[in-house]
Design a protein around this motif. Structure first.
Motif: not given
Length: 373
Positions: A358-371
């Motif tokens: 889950f934490l990897e998923f969260k980090e990857e998604f939020l690595s895009n500042p547009n998200n």
């Protein structure tokens, strides 16, 4: 066979966070959690047919006790046999107690008895009490009803919040006593503003009652994101583990991720359909304003990763045209897409929890500042 109005099953806990994967059983179907719940305030999710909701795999929708009480009214709902039959929806329904809507009215007077206000329809005086809220929700016949609570403003003084916490506890006890519909679950709501000790006090009070599930209320009421995060981290993991946990009124991917990380299971918000009606799409690459002229000639779908009707059948250029011409179809298509996006989003969240990433998923998604919005 289901015993009682609701059963919660904890399937898996992420090894690296408080995120959890669960399942809620109701007489009207199974709800996989974490789950995003589309809001159907007046017995309809704005601009969408029931078939649209099933196509996007909505497992549960919301109705609002306050609005349904005002119109169509209890007699109409009784005559129809409840909201499920009235709107011809056979999947689960959760109803908000109406507390938030009542407290958003300007002309209201709060007392230990309840809230006295004037009807926005005809100006008549109405006293909303825990007992009336339960009567309304039992008549509606939702699968999950909410105890009547007081939602305080973000800037409320501590003394008032303290009084409100105790009032919410008394109202919770009265709600529990007045609630007699055996096939309808009842959730209690934890309040306490942005004071951690008052959140603890409310949590201890509300969880002392044998509710079928518990909610965190009083968030997303105008506070800064950091305040929401602080209260979520403090209170979310403390809610009973063997029952559903619901955070009320949140709907951006960022806050959903933060809520899941802190043990929450259920979320709802009008944001996706409201954004859709105003020409904005939610995508895996952030928000997209389809009113913008740069999309006039676009032949790509709203989101290449989305399987919704809008993305499979229409282009950004076409939807841009509809929105610029204020055509109803544009609002419908974007509402379908935005809800499908969030439902797919939480589906991917569930998968990530099952695989302890889950934490990897969260980090990857939020690595895009547009998200981050």
């Amino acid at each position: 066979m289901l015993e009682g109005p609701l059963k919660y099953e904890l399937l898996h806990k992420d090894k690296h966070s408080n995120a959890r994967r669960g399942r809620i059983y109701t007489p009207n179907g199974i709800i996989e959690t974490p789950v995003f719940m589309p809001v159907g305030t007046n017995g309809t999710v704005k601009a969408l047919k029931n078939s649209d909701l099933k196509d996007i795999e909505a497992e549960i929708i919301l109705g609002n006790a306050f609005h349904l009480f005002l119109r169509p009214g209890l007699e109409v709902l009784k005559n129809a046999g409840g909201l499920h039959k009235f709107m011809n929806w056979d999947r689960p329904i959760l109803t908000d107690s109406g507390g938030f809507q009542v407290f958003s009215l300007r002309d209201r007077k709060i007392s230990d008895e309840g809230v006295l206000f004037r009807s926005p329809l005809d100006g008549s005086k109405i006293m909303m009490t825990p007992e009336l809220s339960m009567e309304i929700q039992m008549t509606i016949g939702s699968n999950i009803a909410m105890a009547f609570d007081e939602c305080v403003e973000a800037g409320a003084e501590r003394k008032y919040v303290e009084e409100s916490v105790d009032r919410t506890f008394e109202w919770a006890k009265r709600s529990y006593k007045a609630h007699t519909k055996k096939d309808q679950a009842l959730f209690g709501i934890v309040q306490g503003g942005f004071h951690e000790d008052l959140r603890d006090r409310s949590l201890k009070q509300i969880t002392s009652i044998d509710f079928d599930g518990f909610a965190l209320g009083g968030l997303s009421v105008g506070e800064h994101y950091s305040e929401t995060e602080r209260i979520l981290k403090h209170s979310g993991p403390k809610l009973p583990e063997d029952k559903p946990r619901y955070i009320m009124g949140i709907g951006t991917p960022l806050i959903i991720l933060m809520s899941v990380e802190n043990g929450m299971d259920m979320f709802d918000c009008v944001l996706p359909t409201r954004m859709g009606r105003h020409g904005t799409a939610m995508t895996w690459e952030g928000k997209v304003n389809l009113k913008a002229g740069k999309w006039k000639y676009s032949t790509e779908p709203i989101d290449n990763k989305c399987d919704c009707y809008a993305c499979q059948n229409h282009t950004r250029g076409y939807i841009h045209h509809l929105i610029r011409k204020d055509e109803i179809l544009g609002k419908i298509l974007l509402s379908i897409h935005n809800l499908r996006f969030l439902i797919n989003f939480v589906k991917e969240v569930r998968k990530a929890i099952e695989e302890d990433r889950f934490l990897e998923f969260k980090e990857e998604f939020l690595s895009n500042p547009n998200n981050v919005y």
